[in-house]
Design an enzyme around this catalytic site. Structure first.
Site, short mmCIF file in Angstrom:
data_model
loop_
_atom_site.label_atom_id
_atom_site.label_comp_id
_atom_site.label_asym_id
_atom_site.label_seq_id
_atom_site.Cartn_x
_atom_site.Cartn_y
_atom_site.Cartn_z
CB SER A 282 -1.04 0.02 1.11
OG SER A 282 -2.03 0.97 0.75
CG HIS B 143 2.18 14.74 5.45
ND1 HIS B 143 2.17 14.97 4.09
CD2 HIS B 143 1.45 13.62 5.65
CE1 HIS B 143 1.44 14.03 3.50
NE2 HIS B 143 0.99 13.21 4.42
CB CYS C 16 -3.05 -5.11 1.95
SG CYS C 16 -1.71 -5.33 0.78
#
Length: 127
Positions: free
Chosen positions: A66, A71, A86
């Site tokens: 995935s 940030h 996943c």
């Protein structure tokens, strides 16, 4: 009949009181993040990085499992990390704790969400 199918796990990881020097050096911080994810056993298939002016950055690692993103707000000694995978059942805590240590975070919070789909199941036909 409907059933719920767990397709992934989403970890939301907030790091506060991080090492200011590390977050101000966006290339170094990106490298620390990427190395930790790679060495966790997750498979990086692509990546991206964007540096803001005058400071701050966003980076992502596209995973076969995935994605992982970071940030950073160096002016607040804070970074937000999302890890969606996943690879259900894989213990992500060693990876998250490694990232916490790498960024010198004194405080953190973590939330885990199961990503689920409602799927229609067929009832077995009686003979």
């Amino acid at each position: 009949m409907n059933a719920t199918l767990k397709l992934g796990e989403h970890f939301i990881f907030d790091l506060s009181d991080c090492n200011h020097e590390i977050l101000m050096d966006s290339e170094r911080a990106y490298s620390l993040f990427a190395q930790a994810v790679r060495e966790s056993g997750l498979t990086v298939v692509d990546e991206g990085f964007y540096k803001f002016s005058p400071h701050g950055f966003t980076c992502f690692l596209l995973l076969a499992e995935s994605h992982a993103s970071l940030h950073a707000w160096p002016e607040h000694n804070y970074c937000a990390i999302d890890l969606f995978t996943c690879a259900i059942g894989m213990d992500m805590m060693p990876l998250l704790m490694r990232i916490k240590r790498a960024f010198g975070a004194d405080d953190f919070s973590m939330r885990k969400l199961d990503r689920e789909a409602s799927v229609e199941t067929k009832l077995p036909i009686a003979v």
